[in-house]
Design an enzyme around this catalytic site. Structure first.
Site, PDB file in Angstrom:
ATOM      1  N   CYS A 180      39.333 -65.865 -15.653  1.00 40.60           N
ATOM      2  CA  CYS A 180      40.524 -65.750 -14.794  1.00 40.60           C
ATOM      3  C   CYS A 180      41.573 -64.826 -15.404  1.00 40.60           C
ATOM      4  O   CYS A 180      42.051 -63.902 -14.748  1.00 40.60           O
ATOM      5  CB  CYS A 180      41.118 -67.121 -14.539  1.00 40.60           C
ATOM      6  SG  CYS A 180      40.041 -68.218 -13.576  1.00 40.60           S
ATOM      7  N   HIS A 181      41.920 -65.050 -16.679  1.00 43.00           N
ATOM      8  CA  HIS A 181      43.002 -64.276 -17.287  1.00 43.00           C
ATOM      9  C   HIS A 181      42.657 -63.775 -18.692  1.00 43.00           C
ATOM     10  O   HIS A 181      43.535 -63.331 -19.429  1.00 43.00           O
ATOM     11  CB  HIS A 181      44.291 -65.117 -17.335  1.00 43.00           C
ATOM     12  CG  HIS A 181      44.707 -65.617 -15.988  1.00 43.00           C
ATOM     13  ND1 HIS A 181      44.378 -66.877 -15.534  1.00 43.00           N
ATOM     14  CD2 HIS A 181      45.394 -65.016 -14.978  1.00 43.00           C
ATOM     15  CE1 HIS A 181      44.862 -67.039 -14.315  1.00 43.00           C
ATOM     16  NE2 HIS A 181      45.478 -65.936 -13.949  1.00 43.00           N
ATOM     17  N   GLY A 182      41.386 -63.893 -19.074  1.00 38.69           N
ATOM     18  CA  GLY A 182      40.939 -63.248 -20.293  1.00 38.69           C
ATOM     19  C   GLY A 182      41.255 -63.958 -21.586  1.00 38.69           C
ATOM     20  O   GLY A 182      41.482 -63.294 -22.610  1.00 38.69           O
ATOM     21  N   PRO A 195      46.091 -65.320 -22.967  1.00 40.36           N
ATOM     22  CA  PRO A 195      47.321 -66.076 -22.671  1.00 40.36           C
ATOM     23  C   PRO A 195      47.253 -67.582 -22.915  1.00 40.36           C
ATOM     24  O   PRO A 195      48.283 -68.249 -22.826  1.00 40.36           O
ATOM     25  CB  PRO A 195      47.528 -65.794 -21.178  1.00 40.36           C
ATOM     26  CG  PRO A 195      46.149 -65.593 -20.641  1.00 40.36           C
ATOM     27  CD  PRO A 195      45.378 -64.912 -21.745  1.00 40.36           C
TER      28      PRO A 195
END
Length: 215
Positions: A180-182, A195
């Site tokens: 989703c956001h690495g 994150p």
């Protein structure tokens, strides 16, 4: 003089009418409604005090008992309403047979509505996880504190950033990767990049012989 005599006669006439009016009215008899212990109006109330108190105590005890049973029934009803469903209770604790998971296999199970990752770690992953210095970690935790048996990593399969499900054996550190956001996690489920603010959560579990019990 005539005025005073007239006033005196007037009051005398009124008093006569008042006496006649009161003597014509009979006083009501309430003996029928009196308690047996107080039939005689000449008896002092202190002589019947014990019997009257006993009746009051009996009424109070009965009302208190009825009220307590009513409260108990209401509490039981509320507890049944808020009690978890049978399927939720069934998932509160699960048992996993570890011999069914081959080495380097990351098995996924459902526990309390969440994905549970159980990774049978090979020796090389264990060595890599324990060689990482705490200074290199965003959320410092040693591998020894995150596992009860070095061969088995048990974590919730949820990224601590926004709750996505990471992919096993992916990412820059060979552990988990959140698409989703690495966010990248190492072989101990610790965040190393991206994150995610904290490491993947380790639930309460026990390993007895060949059985893993979670919950």
């Amino acid at each position: 003089m005539l005025l005073r005599l007239g006033s005196r006669n007037f009051y005398r006439t009124v008093s006569v009418f008042q006496r006649q009016a009161h003597t014509d009215i009979k006083c009501p008899d309430f003996s029928e409604y009196r308690r047996n212990s107080a039939k005689d109006p000449t008896v002092k109330s202190s002589t019947t005090e014990d019997s009257r108190k006993l009746l009051s105590y009996a009424i109070s005890a009965t009302l208190t008992t009825v009220s307590l049973y009513a409260i108990k029934g209401e509490l039981i009803r509320d507890a049944m309403v808020f009690m978890p469903a049978a399927n939720v209770l069934a998932e509160a604790q699960i048992e996993i047979k570890l011999s069914d998971i081959p080495e380097d296999k990351n098995a996924t199970f459902k526990w309390r509505g969440k994905p549970l990752f159980v990774w049978h770690r090979p020796e090389r992953v264990i060595r890599q996880a324990r060689a990482v210095p705490l200074s290199a970690l965003r959320d410092p935790q040693t591998d020894e504190k995150r596992v009860k048996d070095p061969k088995w990593l048990v974590v919730l399969g949820i990224c601590t950033h926004l709750g996505c499900v990471p992919i096993a054996h992916e990412g820059d550190f060979g552990g988990y990767y959140c698409p989703c956001h690495g966010s990248h996690f190492d072989g101990s489920g610790r965040v190393r990049k991206g994150p995610a603010p904290t490491n993947m959560e380790v639930p309460h579990y026990d390993i007895v012989g060949d059985t893993l019990t979670v919950g």
